[in-house]
Design an enzyme around this catalytic site. Structure first.
Site, PDB file in Angstrom:
ATOM      1  CE1 TYR B 429      20.539 -41.439  37.946  1.00 26.52           C
ATOM      2  CE2 TYR B 429      18.224 -41.974  37.971  1.00 26.52           C
ATOM      3  CZ  TYR B 429      19.237 -41.058  38.148  1.00 26.52           C
ATOM      4  OH  TYR B 429      18.931 -39.791  38.518  1.00 26.52           O
ATOM      5  CD  GLU B 430      22.240 -43.007  32.194  1.00 21.79           C
ATOM      6  OE1 GLU B 430      21.018 -43.012  32.045  1.00 21.79           O
ATOM      7  OE2 GLU B 430      23.041 -43.357  31.314  1.00 21.79           O
TER       8      GLU B 430
END
Lengths: 571, 571
Positions: B429-430
């Protein structure tokens, strides 16, 4: 994306790389022609694809449960197990005398690989039975053999191995289970065993526990341990399951993965057992079982890697995300350089690990067929490498499979995460990979390195032959082999084993990397300008260079490591 | 073994390694003296140890659930969140104008690290809020700031970021959510967003969704995207949560880990939203939030690594297995060379990753305090490395933590497996770690490599100074930096970005390895003959050599990689 057993990869490896024809040229395996083997692999592959793989997800979602003292297997597992047993797949390499196929271990290893890719949780059940069959073939009395082997080989009964106790894991010698002679040739077995894979279930009519325990006069440590056959139901005069023995499954572990494989705590309360092998000779018999199982566990890692790779490849061919960064691309994320790098790394490592495992199996077959000590030495050398590298590749590839899926990889729905959770135990059981590495640098170097040097001579001889045709691949393999040779020379010069142990895991990694380079180079030479040659180039130029770092680590010795005291580590 | 926040490590890194005194010497951060910072870190550590960490296991065992359209958080999470909010820990670095502590990002990063080690699933909630606070501070109108910032900073309300849609993950520009002007300055927001962390819950009274959507005349791709504030309850005239907005949580994902963190599918049906930043300027505003979050996610990986390390160390100090292989050993498995190697590797990598993350945070602080472009460039350069290496180390250390536990690591009861399952999403994620690596070799090298070369000059300058005192550590660091320099030169010479991308992940790894060597060398020079110096020696002699293999890979280019066609990979 359904699992497809990689049948053609096995054919290529058998015929072009690991020399299965040497095995089938022996008298012992003369019936196993290349055609027969190819047909067998195809048939096993079909079973894995069509019957076994479809049960994999259910095992994760609906774990085996202990209810009213009995373990109920996951939905569909009973039927799939029956199909495995009826096809004779429990006993590919077992002796025909009691109904086995009598095929080379190499074929059994390929079947284990495929079946693990299809459903690792279920495959553990026949894998443990295989190990038990081999232990009985080598160590049991004729009476026990005649009673148990036909049932185990047919898969009507299944086998377990009972080593571990809470205080006795890697240190088997610390076990406390007891065996007392009844005076009639049987023994009373008492104690608690943990981590018993498929320790109880309802997919077969009887369960044969091989249990390590200590006789009243047994010495402390491993020298005083004996092995006993302790069936769940004691066979009656017709060899059918009779009265229940005094043993039970106390609980099942709640595990990170392999939910479909019941991992039992087993309690034996003066259960009736029969000695297998000699009194106090339990470790020797158990090692037969464990060596078989170690190669089998290596194949498990490779099988999961294959399944995870196929799964990720299908996703990468289907998932679109942004414009293709290349001309004439597919439009899917496989066009992105880093996704392609991940996929290529997975495939290249699977090939390397599988070649090592099959080369190990061929060495086992040649040893049993010819009795030549150089083959036994080769088999002994490669077993820890096949186990540790196969399972490390299993974890790494499954991990990359999750990464390729992006956010979908962390969500259980896709199945990518299950592969990673399931495979994570394989570097732990059957001797942790740390134990394998210690075995490699200690016991397997008691010959002063002769077995490794013989293999390095073979690698360098081949690289020298290949140098003219493929210098840019042959040269790095030759160089890597030389670096490995220097590291082995350093290792065998260390009298204090801790000097070796301090770098044993990096050493095993470097060894496997170099071996992988050798098999990839062979593949490239066998089929130049093919997909295999392009994969070999990828491996040799991009993955093989890892060996420099890990072999440098391997030669660091123990002093600086032990200079870091427990206080330092807690600081 | 309870979690203990590594307070003294932060103090050492702040004062001796990453130069936090340069930050506190600026006018902007003049109130943040070393004493104040040390007290703050100790206070945050205490909260993490005593209040947050005890809730971690419950989150795994009792996931957040969606019931009757409302998400109920895991047991104990509400109380722990309240304590975090009341302590002001949501807004360590937020502007004092609206109630934030106004401390350096370096301090916030340390707090994120500790809180992640204590309970990653819960920590995600304040982390997302922090990112939202920063986005609003930079891009929102005064009206929105005054209404929302005090509530977010106090933790009374929480924030989410809504980027992803099923077809738009890494390719944000593919999103389909729509925004239509209502004519009164508000907008109707419609669409479905997935993977919304803490998208709904019951631990705070309102949830502020920042949603990316396209205006009717918005261009395709990322250029036509705008950002909107879409609160769950529309604030009334007193700024209290008023009428419910037209949005709902449709479902929660079933994930491999982070069960305590509700990951929502959010549905917006003409929900009322307010523009944040300019029309079509949504990506710019979102990048502010994401850059903050990227460093924060790097800290998450390090925090889990720390927790997993402490957990494994405690086990290794307690578990006995076989005779000690050394004189004056503890008798526990930490005496075994390979166990000690694993623990030392974990600790050495945690130090390296933490130093990189804090150096990145210091660069962010220096950039905001001084406005000097060299600091902005350093911050931009280190952000993808801090994110990717921090999360890779998180996964590797948690994986080793499982291995040290042996069979107990695979059994959920010990908690070792939870760390591995929880941390596995952080490289995804990110922005996946692959995306981070692409950012590093493309955008972050648009300066022709100047920012990296400046850093390498610094490293080599330091290594040259250290050479007299510690030649055996300084020399390998200098050499590694030179190899990295050559690789950067190769990278910037490639006009076709795919040539860089083909080796971007190995490049980032090699970059991080070299940086880690630099910080370890500094630690050894600062405290010779200490535990830190012995750890530095371990890292530099055993782990740093990895850079040769990965940097060789990094320089391989795209041709051989793309020669492996999709057909080859499917063969």
């Amino acid at each position: 994306m359904p699992y497809r057993a990689p049948v053609s990869d096995f054919t290529f490896l058998f015929n072009q790389i690991v020399g299965l024809n040497d095995v089938t040229a022996t008298e012992r395996f003369e019936d196993a022609t290349a055609d027969v083997i190819e047909a067998i692999i195809a048939e096993a592959g079909k079973l894995c694809d069509e019957v076994v793989a479809p049960t994999n997800r259910q095992g994760d979602l609906t774990p085996a449960v202990l209810e009213n003292g009995v373990v109920r297997a996951s939905p569909g597992f009973g039927e799939a197990y029956k199909a495995i047993a009826e096809g004779g797949w429990v006993s590919v390499s077992a002796s025909p005398e009691f109904g086995g196929m009598g095929l080379p271990q190499a074929v059994a290893t390929a079947v284990n690989d495929m079946m693990s890719g299809a459903n690792l949780a279920l495959q553990l059940c026949p894998l443990l039975t295989q190990g038990q069959i081999e232990a009985l073939e080598h160590h049991a009395s004729d009476e026990i053999k005649e009673l148990y082997l036909p049932k185990l080989i047919s898969g009507e009964w299944t086998g377990t191995m009972n080593l571990t106790e809470p205080q006795a894991g890697s240190d088997v010698g610390a076990l406390r289970s007891k065996a007392e002679p009844n005076g009639d040739g049987t023994y009373k077995i008492s104690g608690q065993k943990i981590y018993i894979t498929w320790g109880d279930h309802d997919v077969a009519e009887n369960i044969c526990h091989l249990v390590l325990a200590r006789l009243p006069d047994g010495a402390p440590g491993t020298k005083g341990i004996s092995l006993f056959m302790v069936p769940k139901f004691i066979p009656d005069e017709n060899g059918k399951p009779g009265v229940a023995n005094s043993l039970r499954c106390v609980s099942l572990e709640h595990k990170m993965g392999l939910h479909g494989s019941p991992t039992a705590v087993m309690q034996y309360d003066e259960a009736t057992g029969w000695l297998v092998g000699s009194e106090n000779g339990g470790m020797k018999a158990m090692f037969t079982m464990m060596n078989n199982a170690r190669l089998g566990v290596g194949a498990q890692g490779i099988g999961i890697a294959e399944a995870s790779y196929q799964h990720a490849l299908a996703y990468a061919m289907d998932r679109t995300q942004g414009a293709s960064p290349i001309e004439n691309g597919t439009g899917a994320i496989i066009d992105h350089a880093d996704v392609r790098r991940m996929l290529a790394s997975m495939k290249a490592d699977i090939f390397a690990a599988r070649a090592i495992a099959l080369a190990c199996a061929v060495a086992i077959d040649m040893a049993s067929a010819t009795g030549k000590p150089e083959w036994s030495a080769r088999a002994a050398l490669l077993t820890p490498v096949a186990k540790a590298f196969g399972t490390d590749v299993g974890c790494e590839v499954a991990n990359t499979g999750v990464q390729i899926h992006g956010g979908m990889g962390f969500v259980e729905e896709t199945g990518a995460a299950q592969f990673l959770r399931d495979v994570r135990v394989t570097p732990i059981y059957e001797g942790t990979n740390g134990i394998q590495a210690m075995d490699l640098v200690a016991r397997k170097m008691m010959d002063g390195g002769d077995a490794i040097f013989a293999l390095l001579d073979e690698i360098e001889g081949f690289a020298e032959q290949a140098r003219e045709k493929m210098p840019e691949l042959a040269e790095p393999v030759w160089q890597a082999s030389e670096t490995l040779r220097e590291t082995v020379e350093w290792m065998v010069a260390q009298g204090n084993l801790n000097e070796r142990f301090a770098g044993s895991v990096p050493f095993l990694r470097g060894f496997a990397r170099v071996l992988g380079g050798y098999y990839h180079l062979q593949a490239a030479m066998q089929e130049p300008d093919s997909a295999r040659a392009r994969l070999a180039r990828f491996y040799i130029t991009r993955l093989l260079p890892e060996h420099t770092g890990v072999l440098a680590h391997a030669r660091c010795g123990a002093e600086d490591l032990y200079a870091l005291s427990p206080d330092d580590l807690a600081a």
